[in-house]
Design a protein around this motif. Structure first.
Motif, PDB file in Angstrom:
ATOM      1  N   LYS A  40      26.391  36.838  53.861  1.00  0.00           N
ATOM      2  CA  LYS A  40      26.392  36.939  52.396  1.00  0.00           C
ATOM      3  C   LYS A  40      27.837  37.038  51.919  1.00  0.00           C
ATOM      4  O   LYS A  40      28.619  37.832  52.450  1.00  0.00           O
ATOM      5  N   ARG A  41      28.206  36.233  50.901  1.00  0.00           N
ATOM      6  CA  ARG A  41      29.576  36.191  50.375  1.00  0.00           C
ATOM      7  C   ARG A  41      29.565  36.566  48.893  1.00  0.00           C
ATOM      8  O   ARG A  41      28.863  35.937  48.099  1.00  0.00           O
ATOM      9  N   VAL A  42      30.370  37.565  48.548  1.00  0.00           N
ATOM     10  CA  VAL A  42      30.440  38.062  47.177  1.00  0.00           C
ATOM     11  C   VAL A  42      31.897  38.078  46.738  1.00  0.00           C
ATOM     12  O   VAL A  42      32.774  38.484  47.504  1.00  0.00           O
ATOM     13  N   VAL A  43      32.165  37.646  45.517  1.00  0.00           N
ATOM     14  CA  VAL A  43      33.496  37.791  44.933  1.00  0.00           C
ATOM     15  C   VAL A  43      33.384  38.903  43.890  1.00  0.00           C
ATOM     16  O   VAL A  43      32.468  38.890  43.058  1.00  0.00           O
ATOM     17  N   HIS A  44      34.296  39.893  43.961  1.00  0.00           N
ATOM     18  CA  HIS A  44      34.123  41.100  43.148  1.00  0.00           C
ATOM     19  C   HIS A  44      35.456  41.570  42.559  1.00  0.00           C
ATOM     20  O   HIS A  44      36.406  41.827  43.304  1.00  0.00           O
ATOM     21  N   PRO A  45      35.524  41.739  41.234  1.00  0.00           N
ATOM     22  CA  PRO A  45      36.784  42.173  40.613  1.00  0.00           C
ATOM     23  C   PRO A  45      37.168  43.618  40.908  1.00  0.00           C
ATOM     24  O   PRO A  45      38.321  43.999  40.696  1.00  0.00           O
ATOM     25  N   LEU A  46      36.258  44.431  41.427  1.00  0.00           N
ATOM     26  CA  LEU A  46      36.617  45.814  41.741  1.00  0.00           C
ATOM     27  C   LEU A  46      37.385  45.942  43.057  1.00  0.00           C
ATOM     28  O   LEU A  46      37.748  47.044  43.456  1.00  0.00           O
ATOM     29  N   VAL A  47      37.670  44.800  43.707  1.00  0.00           N
ATOM     30  CA  VAL A  47      38.597  44.795  44.846  1.00  0.00           C
ATOM     31  C   VAL A  47      39.756  43.828  44.584  1.00  0.00           C
ATOM     32  O   VAL A  47      40.400  43.345  45.501  1.00  0.00           O
ATOM     33  N   SER A  48      40.008  43.561  43.299  1.00  0.00           N
ATOM     34  CA  SER A  48      41.145  42.719  42.927  1.00  0.00           C
ATOM     35  C   SER A  48      42.449  43.492  43.193  1.00  0.00           C
ATOM     36  O   SER A  48      42.409  44.656  43.579  1.00  0.00           O
ATOM     37  N   PRO A  49      43.610  42.873  43.001  1.00  0.00           N
ATOM     38  CA  PRO A  49      44.875  43.572  43.289  1.00  0.00           C
ATOM     39  C   PRO A  49      45.008  44.880  42.510  1.00  0.00           C
ATOM     40  O   PRO A  49      44.533  45.007  41.383  1.00  0.00           O
ATOM     41  N   ARG A  50      45.666  45.839  43.149  1.00  0.00           N
ATOM     42  CA  ARG A  50      45.932  47.139  42.529  1.00  0.00           C
ATOM     43  C   ARG A  50      47.331  47.604  42.908  1.00  0.00           C
ATOM     44  O   ARG A  50      47.699  47.611  44.076  1.00  0.00           O
ATOM     45  N   LEU A  88      28.186  42.735  35.622  1.00  0.00           N
ATOM     46  CA  LEU A  88      29.523  43.319  35.513  1.00  0.00           C
ATOM     47  C   LEU A  88      30.099  43.024  34.136  1.00  0.00           C
ATOM     48  O   LEU A  88      29.870  41.946  33.584  1.00  0.00           O
ATOM     49  N   ALA A  89      30.886  43.956  33.632  1.00  0.00           N
ATOM     50  CA  ALA A  89      31.541  43.739  32.345  1.00  0.00           C
ATOM     51  C   ALA A  89      32.482  42.541  32.455  1.00  0.00           C
ATOM     52  O   ALA A  89      33.246  42.428  33.417  1.00  0.00           O
ATOM     53  N   ALA A  90      32.416  41.645  31.486  1.00  0.00           N
ATOM     54  CA  ALA A  90      33.263  40.444  31.493  1.00  0.00           C
ATOM     55  C   ALA A  90      34.738  40.804  31.523  1.00  0.00           C
ATOM     56  O   ALA A  90      35.548  40.089  32.118  1.00  0.00           O
ATOM     57  N   SER A  91      35.114  41.928  30.939  1.00  0.00           N
ATOM     58  CA  SER A  91      36.526  42.328  30.907  1.00  0.00           C
ATOM     59  C   SER A  91      37.095  42.577  32.302  1.00  0.00           C
ATOM     60  O   SER A  91      38.289  42.399  32.528  1.00  0.00           O
ATOM     61  N   LEU A  92      36.251  42.980  33.247  1.00  0.00           N
ATOM     62  CA  LEU A  92      36.747  43.219  34.609  1.00  0.00           C
ATOM     63  C   LEU A  92      37.296  41.942  35.248  1.00  0.00           C
ATOM     64  O   LEU A  92      38.191  41.999  36.083  1.00  0.00           O
ATOM     65  N   TRP A  93      36.747  40.797  34.869  1.00  0.00           N
ATOM     66  CA  TRP A  93      37.215  39.534  35.437  1.00  0.00           C
ATOM     67  C   TRP A  93      38.602  39.176  34.918  1.00  0.00           C
ATOM     68  O   TRP A  93      39.349  38.475  35.593  1.00  0.00           O
ATOM     69  N   THR A  94      38.953  39.639  33.745  1.00  0.00           N
ATOM     70  CA  THR A  94      40.275  39.315  33.193  1.00  0.00           C
ATOM     71  C   THR A  94      41.297  40.415  33.437  1.00  0.00           C
ATOM     72  O   THR A  94      42.448  40.127  33.716  1.00  0.00           O
ATOM     73  N   THR A  95      40.879  41.678  33.363  1.00  0.00           N
ATOM     74  CA  THR A  95      41.843  42.773  33.532  1.00  0.00           C
ATOM     75  C   THR A  95      41.918  43.285  34.956  1.00  0.00           C
ATOM     76  O   THR A  95      42.965  43.760  35.382  1.00  0.00           O
ATOM     77  N   GLY A  96      40.824  43.242  35.683  1.00  0.00           N
ATOM     78  CA  GLY A  96      40.814  43.754  37.038  1.00  0.00           C
ATOM     79  C   GLY A  96      41.095  45.244  37.081  1.00  0.00           C
ATOM     80  O   GLY A  96      40.877  45.969  36.110  1.00  0.00           O
ATOM     81  N   ILE A  97      41.629  45.713  38.215  1.00  0.00           N
ATOM     82  CA  ILE A  97      41.902  47.136  38.417  1.00  0.00           C
ATOM     83  C   ILE A  97      43.383  47.399  38.646  1.00  0.00           C
ATOM     84  O   ILE A  97      43.774  48.521  38.944  1.00  0.00           O
ATOM     85  N   ASN A  98      44.209  46.395  38.486  1.00  0.00           N
ATOM     86  CA  ASN A  98      45.615  46.462  38.869  1.00  0.00           C
ATOM     87  C   ASN A  98      46.385  47.616  38.238  1.00  0.00           C
ATOM     88  O   ASN A  98      47.090  48.335  38.925  1.00  0.00           O
TER      89      ASN A  98
END
Length: 190
Positions: A71-81, A116-126
């Motif tokens: 199973k392959r998932v792309v997730h913004p909660l593991v984006s750059p920080r 997921l909130a759409a904003s997470l895809w643009t802002t991420g967790i950085n």
């Protein structure tokens, strides 16, 4: 949970100028490092592979998981920080996430999680504060628990890995604790 740092990316070759590259790819060395993951951390069809929405992490995961039906998932909660978190920080071009249309077009086997909130895809967790990150980290850890998989592999970034290590373990870390390219770290989450 097994956190893996992506293979060598173009953004690390000519510092600090190369940090301003937009969506840097893996280098030849990075591609070879990703291939080597097949023998150092072999995947099975029972595993879940969660990936940051950056080009270099998706390339690492795609090479590593080639011909594997996990199973392959792309997730913004593991984006750059950025680590450690700084209130004056800004996201550099090399750490911007791919937009959802490009993700769907180029990495069709990686699906986003629902709701997921759409904003997470643009802002991420950085550049989130520690408090905001910790709340979202709890959300991500709960998401992983609900996957009910023996092994969850997470291809992400040095600062992200260190932030999650600190959150889960309760220990304090520094940049000296960053993993090298394609190194991994296992964290048990109950």
């Amino acid at each position: 949970m097994i956190f893996i740092r992506h293979g060598q990316g173009e953004h690390t070759l000519n510092l600090p100028e190369s940090l301003h590259l937009s969506h840097p790819s893996l280098t030849i060395k990075g591609m070879n490092q990703a291939k080597n993951l097949r023998s150092t951390l072999p995947l099975t069809s029972e595993d879940v592979l969660i990936v940051s929405p950056t080009l270099r992490t998706l390339q690492t995961a795609a090479i590593w998981s080639e011909n594997m039906e996990c199973k392959r998932v792309v997730h913004p909660l593991v984006s750059p920080r950025i680590f450690p978190a700084r209130s004056d920080a800004a996201t550099l071009p090399c750490d911007e996430s791919l937009d959802p249309a490009r993700l769907q077009d180029e990495f069709t086997s990686f699906v986003p999680p629902p709701n997921l909130a759409a904003s997470l895809w643009t802002t991420g967790i950085n550049v989130l504060s520690e408090d905001k990150f910790n709340l979202l980290a709890e959300e991500f850890i709960d998401y992983c628990r609900n996957l009910q998989s023996e092994k969850i592999h997470i291809v992400t970034h040095d600062g992200t890995i260190t932030s999650y290590r600190q959150k889960i373990s309760g220990c304090r870390f520094t940049r000296e604790d960053f993993l090298q390219e394609t190194e991994s770290f296992r964290l048990m989450v109950e």
